[in-house]
Design a protein around this motif. Structure first.
Motif, PDB file in Angstrom:
ATOM      1  N   ASP A  31       0.832  -1.210   0.000  1.00 52.27           N
ATOM      2  CA  ASP A  31       0.000   0.000   0.000  1.00 52.27           C
ATOM      3  C   ASP A  31       0.865   1.258   0.000  1.00 52.27           C
ATOM      4  OD1 ASP A  31      -2.314  -1.404  -0.066  1.00 52.27           O
ATOM      5  OD2 ASP A  31      -2.764  -1.240   2.075  1.00 52.27           O
ATOM      6  N   LYS A  34       2.068   1.789  -3.428  1.00 51.43           N
ATOM      7  CA  LYS A  34       0.938   2.218  -4.250  1.00 51.43           C
ATOM      8  C   LYS A  34       0.576   3.678  -3.966  1.00 51.43           C
ATOM      9  CE  LYS A  34      -3.486   0.200  -4.864  1.00 51.43           C
ATOM     10  NZ  LYS A  34      -4.407  -0.812  -4.359  1.00 51.43           N
ATOM     11  N   SER A  38      -1.011   7.016  -6.136  1.00 46.95           N
ATOM     12  CA  SER A  38      -2.294   6.300  -6.200  1.00 46.95           C
ATOM     13  C   SER A  38      -3.379   7.159  -6.845  1.00 46.95           C
ATOM     14  CB  SER A  38      -2.738   5.920  -4.790  1.00 46.95           C
ATOM     15  OG  SER A  38      -2.906   7.085  -4.021  1.00 46.95           O
ATOM     16  N   ASN A 156      -4.881   5.223   0.321  1.00 45.76           N
ATOM     17  CA  ASN A 156      -3.430   5.034   0.247  1.00 45.76           C
ATOM     18  C   ASN A 156      -2.831   6.320  -0.298  1.00 45.76           C
ATOM     19  OD1 ASN A 156      -3.140   2.310   1.029  1.00 45.76           O
ATOM     20  ND2 ASN A 156      -3.790   1.620  -0.995  1.00 45.76           N
TER      21      ASN A 156
END
Lengths: 176, 143
Positions: A31, A34, A38, A156
């Motif tokens: 995460d 990411k 994101s 995220n």
């Protein structure tokens, strides 16, 4: 197999806990990676761009606040942009993957009675803003790294540079 | 804009309830139903309760949630607002029954009488297709 489990219950418990921790570590790292670029991060920047006048140069951050009442909790989410003189606050509304926003408001540095920008150092800041009567009217938490944990932390977003620039400006506000 | 029931979810919930209760009732039946009147009545009552519990989600199949400028409507309830942020959303985990999604206007009512009679104050949107997402899309520039 079951015989082994019967003979070594503590080992099995340890393995189970290790697998559990490993799962969360991998999820956190995934995460975090990411979150650097994101969809949610892009959406927050897009919302700020739509709300803040083009001539303003600001530092964007995502912030939130959660309050717990027994078993339930309530969260408020914000996209914020700070300039030398103003803080633009845009309340966010999040459901699943959809992020919407509500009427934004602007806080002028001069209108504040007190700024509590939290403990210096670290990757988290708990910020409280007070009006001229020393009454608290906004509180929020800003993190360098936000990863999806549960329904109260749904995005995220990794914002290391923005976080440091944002708290630097807030610390300047605090000292003035 | 109209948001309709999530038929897939309703069927899955009913199926899960059916499987769990079928196993439970088969367990009671296999262990032998008491021959006494009380035993038979208890078993019949359990089957009736299980059927009601399994079939109850099906009553949500025709639900429609309506979004219109300045107002939302669901069943016979209607909330009007000048700012969509006046409508609050909450998810309730009800353990083995699942998560309930509801919305209300104004302050959350937490007294025990209000919780028991919550359907008078709130809209229970649990079985609709993404009602919160659609609400944000419709009123709050959602994307």
């Amino acid at each position: 197999m079951f015989d082994f489990m019967d003979k070594h219950p503590m080992l099995m418990l340890g393995l189970f806990l290790a697998a559990f921790l490993l799962y969360f570590l991998i999820k956190y790292l995934f995460d975090k990676h990411k979150g650097k670029n994101s969809e949610e991060r892009r959406r927050v920047l897009e919302i700020l761009k739509a709300v803040i006048p083009v001539e303003e140069s600001y530092v964007p951050v995502y912030a939130y606040w959660t309050e717990h009442y027994g078993k339930s909790s309530k969260s408020w989410y914000y996209a914020m942009g700070i300039t030398d003189e103003k803080l633009y606050v845009v309340p966010l509304h999040i459901a699943g993957k959809v992020i919407g926003y509500d009427k934004s408001f602007v806080i002028h540095k001069n209108s504040l009675g007190k700024v509590d920008s939290g403990k210096a150092g670290g990757s988290v800041r708990y910020v409280k803003l007070y009006d001229q009567n020393q009454k608290e009217f906004l509180k929020f938490e800003v993190n360098e790294v936000n990863t999806k944990m549960d329904k109260t932390m749904p995005l995220n977003i990794v914002q290391v540079e923005e976080f440091h620039a944002f708290v630097k400006k807030l610390d300047e506000w605090k000292s003035q | 804009m109209e948001i309709h029931a999530n038929k897939g979810k309703i069927i899955v919930v009913s199926l899960i309830r059916f499987i769990v209760l079928a196993v439970f009732l088969f367990g009671i039946y296999a262990s032998g139903v008491d021959d006494s009147v009380f035993g038979k009545v208890f078993f019949c009552a359990s089957v009736t309760f299980a059927l009601l519990f399994i079939l109850s989600p099906l009553r949500h199949l025709n639900e429609v949630f309506i979004l219109a400028p300045g107002k939302i409507a669901f069943k016979k309830k209607e909330f009007t607002f000048s700012d969509p942020a006046e409508i609050k959303w909450a998810r309730y985990k009800t353990y083995f029954i699942g998560t309930r999604l509801r919305c209300y206007k104004g302050k959350e009512k937490t007294g025990w009488k209000e919780v028991i009679f919550s359907s008078f104050y709130e809209m229970d949107l649990t079985y609709l297709k993404n009602p919160h997402e659609e609400f944000i899309n419709y009123y709050m520039n959602g994307k």
